[in-house]
Design an enzyme around this catalytic site. Structure first.
Site, PDB file in Angstrom:
ATOM      1  N   ASP A 114     -36.234 -18.361  89.471  1.00 51.56           N
ATOM      2  CA  ASP A 114     -37.106 -17.505  90.267  1.00 51.56           C
ATOM      3  C   ASP A 114     -36.890 -17.816  91.764  1.00 51.56           C
ATOM      4  O   ASP A 114     -35.751 -17.916  92.205  1.00 51.56           O
ATOM      5  CB  ASP A 114     -38.570 -17.702  89.815  1.00 51.56           C
ATOM      6  N   ASP A 240     -37.175 -11.652  79.333  1.00 46.12           N
ATOM      7  CA  ASP A 240     -37.671 -11.663  80.703  1.00 46.12           C
ATOM      8  C   ASP A 240     -37.929 -10.233  81.171  1.00 46.12           C
ATOM      9  O   ASP A 240     -36.991  -9.439  81.317  1.00 46.12           O
ATOM     10  CB  ASP A 240     -36.661 -12.352  81.620  1.00 46.12           C
ATOM     11  N   HIS A 270     -39.948 -14.942  81.305  1.00 45.17           N
ATOM     12  CA  HIS A 270     -39.473 -15.272  82.645  1.00 45.17           C
ATOM     13  C   HIS A 270     -39.531 -16.776  82.912  1.00 45.17           C
ATOM     14  O   HIS A 270     -38.622 -17.346  83.503  1.00 45.17           O
ATOM     15  CB  HIS A 270     -40.303 -14.509  83.678  1.00 45.17           C
TER      16      HIS A 270
END
Length: 295
Positions: A114, A240, A270
């Site tokens: 991320d 995800d 995710h």
């Protein structure tokens, strides 16, 4: 600029994060990190809206290494600045520069996911000599091109929600149902809206146009990775809702990523470190021992 010091005693209720607190100074702020074990250095960077707790399952499986995971400014046990406009890509980037310099880190195996990827890969782009390997999990390197409608909605949600529901976001982006204890742990750093400015800011700091100041370091990261001749492992999950499928971008970008087995983490969303932490850590151990190389 108002700075909030975290109430460290509030973290005592978290039973599965027994790791020693460490702090490094940065611009009158304190940045928290965990630093466990000895051996080759692993630097693991979290994303939005998590903190180093995300990597707790890695540590037992990677006990033969020195495992370091900081909390970005505004997250976890690090200091928080009130007001989302006080956060910038440059602030976070400089905090990471300061971090690796103060700890004198080198020969680093970088693990990113991320926003940890946007920042960590940009750091690698500027200081490639400090990194020995890279592990890329569910992330991207945006350069200000048109955003998808779901991401635009996420930005608006973050900007206008009266008090961002951090634990609920982690659950929404996960494939499996998380326990109340885990959700509470993700909520702990954010007891009120004033504590959440960093979490509100991150979605709004993703480059929305090519002139955004964050584009230059991310383009530099792309350029460096396109000529990367050190080991690279790309592992994305299959559920995800945010960045699914973008592993192909990194396979195309990084020549050495194709020297390793192509691993997809099954039945994880995710935040794959939360759902499949032990499995991912075992792959990282094999990667560092050069056991995932395609024959």
């Amino acid at each position: 600029m108002q700075i909030i010091k975290p109430d460290l005693s509030s973290f005592n209720a978290i039973k599965d994060f027994p790791y020693k607190e460490n702090f490094v100074d940065f611009d009158n702020l304190q940045m928290h990190y965990i630093d466990e074990g000895e051996g080759e250095t692993i630097l693991a960077l979290h994303g939005e809206p998590t903190w180093s707790y995300l990597y707790r399952k890695f540590i037992p499986a990677l006990k033969d290494y020195r495992f370091i995971a900081p909390d970005f400014i505004g997250f976890g046990k690090s200091d928080k600045i009130v007001g989302r406009k006080n956060y910038s890509f440059d602030l976070h980037f400089r905090s990471l520069e300061n971090f690796i310099q103060k700890l004198n880190l080198s020969d680093i195996t970088l693990v990113v996911q991320d926003w940890g990827g946007l920042l960590g890969l940009s750091l690698l782009g500027k200081y490639p000599e400090k990194f020995k390997r890279v592990v890329i999990l569910n992330t991207f390197l945006p350069t200000g091109k048109k955003m998808s409608l779901p991401f635009k909605i996420w930005r608006m949600f973050s900007k206008y929600h009266p008090s961002l529901p951090v634990g609920g976001i982690v659950q929404y982006a996960s494939h499996t149902k998380l326990s109340k204890e885990v959700i509470d742990a993700y909520n702990t750093p954010f007891p009120s809206k004033k504590h959440k400015s960093g979490a509100v800011a991150f979605p709004l700091l993703v480059p929305a146009n090519p002139k955004d100041p964050a584009v230059k370091p991310m383009q530099k990261a792309r350029d460096v990775l396109s000529e990367w001749d050190k080991p690279a492992l790309v592992m994305f999950s299959d559920k995800d809702k945010v960045l699914g499928g973008l592993e192909k971008f990194f396979y195309r970008l990084i020549p050495t990523s194709n020297d390793q087995q192509k691993i997809i983490i099954k039945d994880a969303g995710h935040f794959l470190q939360e759902e499949k932490g032990e499995e991912i850590a075992a792959y990282i151990d094999q990667f560092m021992k050069d056991k995932l190389r395609v024959k």
